[in-house]
Design a protein around this motif. Structure first.
Motif, PDB file in Angstrom:
ATOM      1  N   PRO A  30      16.670   0.082  -0.269  1.00 47.20           N
ATOM      2  CA  PRO A  30      16.142  -0.561  -1.473  1.00 47.20           C
ATOM      3  C   PRO A  30      14.623  -0.729  -1.353  1.00 47.20           C
ATOM      4  CG  PRO A  30      18.042  -1.758  -0.627  1.00 47.20           C
ATOM      5  CD  PRO A  30      17.651  -0.765   0.425  1.00 47.20           C
ATOM      6  N   LEU A  31      13.917  -0.570  -2.460  1.00 43.58           N
ATOM      7  CA  LEU A  31      12.467  -0.726  -2.455  1.00 43.58           C
ATOM      8  C   LEU A  31      12.075  -2.123  -1.991  1.00 43.58           C
ATOM      9  CD1 LEU A  31       9.600   0.220  -3.090  1.00 43.58           C
ATOM     10  CD2 LEU A  31      10.027  -0.337  -5.498  1.00 43.58           C
ATOM     11  N   SER A  32      12.842  -3.121  -2.415  1.00 44.67           N
ATOM     12  CA  SER A  32      12.524  -4.507  -2.037  1.00 44.67           C
ATOM     13  C   SER A  32      12.539  -4.692  -0.525  1.00 44.67           C
ATOM     14  CB  SER A  32      13.521  -5.464  -2.690  1.00 44.67           C
ATOM     15  OG  SER A  32      14.849  -5.142  -2.306  1.00 44.67           O
ATOM     16  N   GLU A  33      13.509  -4.075   0.124  1.00 45.23           N
ATOM     17  CA  GLU A  33      13.641  -4.212   1.573  1.00 45.23           C
ATOM     18  C   GLU A  33      12.444  -3.601   2.292  1.00 45.23           C
ATOM     19  OE1 GLU A  33      16.594  -2.086   4.668  1.00 45.23           O
ATOM     20  OE2 GLU A  33      17.594  -3.353   3.166  1.00 45.23           O
ATOM     21  N   VAL A  34      12.028  -2.425   1.823  1.00 47.53           N
ATOM     22  CA  VAL A  34      10.884  -1.755   2.449  1.00 47.53           C
ATOM     23  C   VAL A  34       9.612  -2.551   2.199  1.00 47.53           C
ATOM     24  CG1 VAL A  34       9.537   0.376   2.544  1.00 47.53           C
ATOM     25  CG2 VAL A  34      12.022   0.471   2.219  1.00 47.53           C
ATOM     26  N   TRP A  35       9.431  -3.029   0.971  1.00 48.00           N
ATOM     27  CA  TRP A  35       8.246  -3.838   0.647  1.00 48.00           C
ATOM     28  C   TRP A  35       8.231  -5.112   1.484  1.00 48.00           C
ATOM     29  CZ3 TRP A  35       8.405  -8.512  -2.560  1.00 48.00           C
ATOM     30  CH2 TRP A  35       7.143  -9.090  -2.719  1.00 48.00           C
ATOM     31  N   ARG A  90       1.034   2.812 -18.908  1.00 49.32           N
ATOM     32  CA  ARG A  90       1.519   2.075 -20.075  1.00 49.32           C
ATOM     33  C   ARG A  90       2.173   0.776 -19.631  1.00 49.32           C
ATOM     34  NH1 ARG A  90       4.908   4.889 -24.845  1.00 49.32           N
ATOM     35  NH2 ARG A  90       4.078   6.994 -24.712  1.00 49.32           N
ATOM     36  N   PHE A  91       2.959   0.870 -18.544  1.00 53.73           N
ATOM     37  CA  PHE A  91       3.521  -0.328 -17.923  1.00 53.73           C
ATOM     38  C   PHE A  91       3.053  -0.355 -16.475  1.00 53.73           C
ATOM     39  CE2 PHE A  91       6.450  -2.660 -15.327  1.00 53.73           C
ATOM     40  CZ  PHE A  91       6.726  -3.790 -16.071  1.00 53.73           C
ATOM     41  N   THR A  92       2.512  -1.490 -16.044  1.00 54.64           N
ATOM     42  CA  THR A  92       2.031  -1.636 -14.673  1.00 54.64           C
ATOM     43  C   THR A  92       2.556  -2.946 -14.109  1.00 54.64           C
ATOM     44  OG1 THR A  92      -0.009  -0.428 -15.203  1.00 54.64           O
ATOM     45  CG2 THR A  92       0.004  -1.742 -13.174  1.00 54.64           C
ATOM     46  N   LEU A  93       3.203  -2.858 -12.937  1.00 56.22           N
ATOM     47  CA  LEU A  93       3.684  -4.039 -12.237  1.00 56.22           C
ATOM     48  C   LEU A  93       2.865  -4.196 -10.962  1.00 56.22           C
ATOM     49  CD1 LEU A  93       5.873  -6.288 -12.177  1.00 56.22           C
ATOM     50  CD2 LEU A  93       7.227  -4.751 -10.731  1.00 56.22           C
ATOM     51  N   ILE A  94       2.123  -5.305 -10.852  1.00 52.26           N
ATOM     52  CA  ILE A  94       1.262  -5.552  -9.695  1.00 52.26           C
ATOM     53  C   ILE A  94       1.984  -6.477  -8.731  1.00 52.26           C
ATOM     54  CG2 ILE A  94      -1.000  -6.303  -8.906  1.00 52.26           C
ATOM     55  CD1 ILE A  94      -2.049  -5.914 -11.732  1.00 52.26           C
ATOM     56  N   VAL A  95       2.093  -6.034  -7.481  1.00 51.10           N
ATOM     57  CA  VAL A  95       2.788  -6.777  -6.431  1.00 51.10           C
ATOM     58  C   VAL A  95       1.796  -7.062  -5.317  1.00 51.10           C
ATOM     59  CG1 VAL A  95       4.719  -6.745  -4.822  1.00 51.10           C
ATOM     60  CG2 VAL A  95       4.892  -5.515  -6.982  1.00 51.10           C
ATOM     61  N   GLY A  96       1.771  -8.288  -4.835  1.00 50.29           N
ATOM     62  CA  GLY A  96       0.859  -8.605  -3.743  1.00 50.29           C
ATOM     63  C   GLY A  96       0.954 -10.052  -3.342  1.00 50.29           C
ATOM     64  N   PRO A  97       0.334 -10.420  -2.233  1.00 54.39           N
ATOM     65  CA  PRO A  97       0.399 -11.809  -1.753  1.00 54.39           C
ATOM     66  C   PRO A  97      -0.432 -12.742  -2.623  1.00 54.39           C
ATOM     67  CG  PRO A  97      -1.113 -10.540  -0.406  1.00 54.39           C
ATOM     68  CD  PRO A  97      -0.465  -9.559  -1.340  1.00 54.39           C
ATOM     69  N   ASN A  98      -0.258 -14.026  -2.408  1.00 61.85           N
ATOM     70  CA  ASN A  98      -1.095 -15.012  -3.096  1.00 61.85           C
ATOM     71  C   ASN A  98      -2.555 -14.771  -2.742  1.00 61.85           C
ATOM     72  OD1 ASN A  98       1.127 -16.360  -4.211  1.00 61.85           O
ATOM     73  ND2 ASN A  98       1.424 -17.557  -2.355  1.00 61.85           N
ATOM     74  N   GLY A  99      -3.433 -14.935  -3.728  1.00 63.28           N
ATOM     75  CA  GLY A  99      -4.860 -14.780  -3.481  1.00 63.28           C
ATOM     76  C   GLY A  99      -5.333 -13.344  -3.445  1.00 63.28           C
ATOM     77  N   VAL A 102       1.786  -1.089  -8.649  1.00 66.94           N
ATOM     78  CA  VAL A 102       0.503  -1.161  -7.960  1.00 66.94           C
ATOM     79  C   VAL A 102       0.609  -2.223  -6.873  1.00 66.94           C
ATOM     80  CG1 VAL A 102      -1.912  -1.853  -8.168  1.00 66.94           C
ATOM     81  CG2 VAL A 102      -0.912  -0.319  -9.874  1.00 66.94           C
ATOM     82  N   ILE A 103       0.250  -1.844  -5.653  1.00 64.54           N
ATOM     83  CA  ILE A 103       0.268  -2.765  -4.520  1.00 64.54           C
ATOM     84  C   ILE A 103      -1.123  -3.376  -4.364  1.00 64.54           C
ATOM     85  CG2 ILE A 103       0.656  -3.023  -2.051  1.00 64.54           C
ATOM     86  CD1 ILE A 103       3.182  -2.274  -3.482  1.00 64.54           C
ATOM     87  N   ALA A 104      -1.195  -4.700  -4.387  1.00 63.00           N
ATOM     88  CA  ALA A 104      -2.443  -5.418  -4.125  1.00 63.00           C
ATOM     89  C   ALA A 104      -2.457  -5.810  -2.657  1.00 63.00           C
ATOM     90  CB  ALA A 104      -2.544  -6.658  -5.005  1.00 63.00           C
ATOM     91  N   GLU A 105      -3.451  -5.327  -1.932  1.00 64.04           N
ATOM     92  CA  GLU A 105      -3.542  -5.543  -0.495  1.00 64.04           C
ATOM     93  C   GLU A 105      -4.805  -6.334  -0.184  1.00 64.04           C
ATOM     94  OE1 GLU A 105      -2.136  -4.934   3.501  1.00 64.04           O
ATOM     95  OE2 GLU A 105      -1.228  -4.702   1.524  1.00 64.04           O
ATOM     96  N   LYS A 106      -4.666  -7.415   0.571  1.00 62.89           N
ATOM     97  CA  LYS A 106      -5.826  -8.225   0.931  1.00 62.89           C
ATOM     98  C   LYS A 106      -6.087  -8.098   2.421  1.00 62.89           C
ATOM     99  CE  LYS A 106      -8.045 -12.640   0.039  1.00 62.89           C
ATOM    100  NZ  LYS A 106      -7.909 -13.985  -0.543  1.00 62.89           N
ATOM    101  N   ASP A 107      -7.305  -7.722   2.768  1.00 62.42           N
ATOM    102  CA  ASP A 107      -7.723  -7.583   4.161  1.00 62.42           C
ATOM    103  C   ASP A 107      -8.984  -8.408   4.345  1.00 62.42           C
ATOM    104  OD1 ASP A 107      -8.154  -6.871   6.738  1.00 62.42           O
ATOM    105  OD2 ASP A 107      -8.666  -4.772   6.342  1.00 62.42           O
ATOM    106  N   GLY A 120       6.801  -5.123   4.954  1.00 60.26           N
ATOM    107  CA  GLY A 120       5.348  -5.050   5.118  1.00 60.26           C
ATOM    108  C   GLY A 120       4.825  -3.629   5.277  1.00 60.26           C
ATOM    109  N   VAL A 121       5.724  -2.644   5.335  1.00 55.10           N
ATOM    110  CA  VAL A 121       5.290  -1.255   5.542  1.00 55.10           C
ATOM    111  C   VAL A 121       4.420  -0.768   4.385  1.00 55.10           C
ATOM    112  CG1 VAL A 121       6.094   1.130   5.765  1.00 55.10           C
ATOM    113  CG2 VAL A 121       7.288  -0.696   6.965  1.00 55.10           C
ATOM    114  N   LEU A 122       4.735  -1.208   3.184  1.00 51.88           N
ATOM    115  CA  LEU A 122       3.998  -0.758   1.999  1.00 51.88           C
ATOM    116  C   LEU A 122       2.751  -1.586   1.728  1.00 51.88           C
ATOM    117  CD1 LEU A 122       7.014  -0.153  -0.433  1.00 51.88           C
ATOM    118  CD2 LEU A 122       5.748   1.567   0.883  1.00 51.88           C
ATOM    119  N   GLY A 123       2.556  -2.681   2.473  1.00 51.78           N
ATOM    120  CA  GLY A 123       1.465  -3.600   2.169  1.00 51.78           C
ATOM    121  C   GLY A 123       1.889  -4.551   1.069  1.00 51.78           C
ATOM    122  N   GLY A 124       0.933  -5.320   0.588  1.00 48.89           N
ATOM    123  CA  GLY A 124       1.229  -6.239  -0.505  1.00 48.89           C
ATOM    124  C   GLY A 124       2.005  -7.470  -0.093  1.00 48.89           C
ATOM    125  N   VAL A 125       1.951  -7.816   1.211  1.00 42.75           N
ATOM    126  CA  VAL A 125       2.597  -9.044   1.690  1.00 42.75           C
ATOM    127  C   VAL A 125       1.549  -9.832   2.483  1.00 42.75           C
ATOM    128  CG1 VAL A 125       4.885  -7.999   1.797  1.00 42.75           C
ATOM    129  CG2 VAL A 125       3.402  -7.930   3.819  1.00 42.75           C
TER     130      VAL A 125
END
Length: 325
Positions: A308-313, A22-31, A280-285, A316-321
């Motif tokens: 904190p979630l921000s610190e872990v994200w 219902r609510f989705t927050l997408i986190v990831g690097p540019n592109g 949702v983590i957006a990961e680019k490889d 780079g451990v979670l991806g999305g950077v």
């Protein structure tokens, strides 16, 4: 509700599946395809069309046309351009699926608020709506004041709580048939024209108005709704978006709005630590993009611990950077 979207040969989305709530927050690097997802939803609703060159994935043969598939609580659906028309480079889109799904996409909206557009005076129209950048806000608020005064009062009260400097939304008529926003200061009752307000104040007002629309869109896509706002306002922004997605939590008697938002803001991300199913983590490889729901990581609790979630994200451990960050 749209439960998942699958993309093939859509810009950076070569072959990937996006889970949705219902609510989705997408986190990831540019592109990493975050904006492309929101634009694709516009295409599904016939609010955007792409030429072949605009949509084509780098490195993919031109004879492989793009495809979007999805699933909802009403069934599956498919979007694809007509092959012959696509090869000619013309604009053409169509979606095939249950009528409820088609209608939901037709009533979807994408917002990427811009303070300069929000501040502009607008011509009054009977069915005025917020546009993608927030233009038309003065007319929308004027209409809510006339037709739904209780909602207008609620927006005023919330604005005063978000930004205590102001206590009232007023209007001026710069020329006949036009409306512009004015905010009144709590101390001294000074009237501040929209063009003289900060960008954060204008964006906050647009977000509040969206949350209190009497007939909101079925799907709301937001590019970085936290952009330009002070970190202390971010919890209020989250609650405003939750008001759309979870109307039962505030006593609203309407269908939920499906909200899909993007962010780069670690402070905003922290607010969803207790709801990893919404992230949702957006990961680019290389040229490949993959989406994964944070809650589906089996080692999530071990990785997070008490941090904190921000610190872990950010680590780079979670991806999305960005790679190498």
């Amino acid at each position: 509700m749209i439960e998942w979207l699958e993309f093939k040969n859509i810009k950076a989305l070569r072959d990937t599946r996006l889970p949705l709530s219902r609510f989705t927050l997408i986190v990831g690097p540019n592109g990493s395809g975050k904006s492309t997802v929101l634009q694709a939803i516009q295409a599904l609703g016939h609010k955007r069309s792409w030429t072949r060159d605009e949509i084509r994935t780098a490195g993919v043969a031109e004879i492989e046309p793009p495809l979007i598939r999805g699933g909802s609580d009403s069934g599956e659906f498919t979007w694809r351009p007509d092959a012959a028309v696509y090869l000619l480079g013309n604009r053409h889109t169509r979606i095939q699926g249950p009528g409820e799904v088609v209608d939901a996409f037709h009533r979807s909206r994408l917002f990427s608020f811009n303070a300069d557009e929000i501040a502009k005076p607008v011509r009054l129209l009977p069915e005025i709506e917020l546009d993608e950048k927030g233009g038309g806000l003065a007319g929308v608020l004027d209409r809510i004041r006339d037709l739904h005064p209780e909602r207008f009062e609620a927006i005023n009260q919330e604005l005063g709580r978000w930004i205590p400097e102001f206590d009232r939304i007023l209007f001026e008529t710069p020329v006949e048939g036009m409306r512009a926003i004015v905010l009144r200061t709590r101390q001294g009752g000074h009237k501040i024209k929209a063009r003289d307000l900060s960008a954060g104040t204008l964006i906050a007002l647009a977000l509040l108005t969206l949350a209190y629309l009497p007939e909101p869109p079925t799907i709301v896509c937001l590019e970085e709704p936290d952009r330009g706002l002070h970190p202390r306002l971010l919890r209020d922004v989250r609650d405003a978006l939750y008001r759309l997605a979870y109307p039962e939590s505030t006593g609203e008697k309407r269908d939920p709005v499906q909200v899909i938002a993007t962010t780069h803001n670690p402070f905003f991300l922290d607010l969803f630590r207790e709801h990893p199913e919404e992230i949702v983590i957006a990961e680019k490889d290389g040229l490949e993009v993959k989406f994964s729901r944070l809650s589906e990581r089996p080692d999530l609790n071990e990785i997070l611990g008490d941090a904190p979630l921000s610190e872990v994200w950010f680590s780079g451990v979670l991806g999305g950077v960005p790679k190498g960050a």
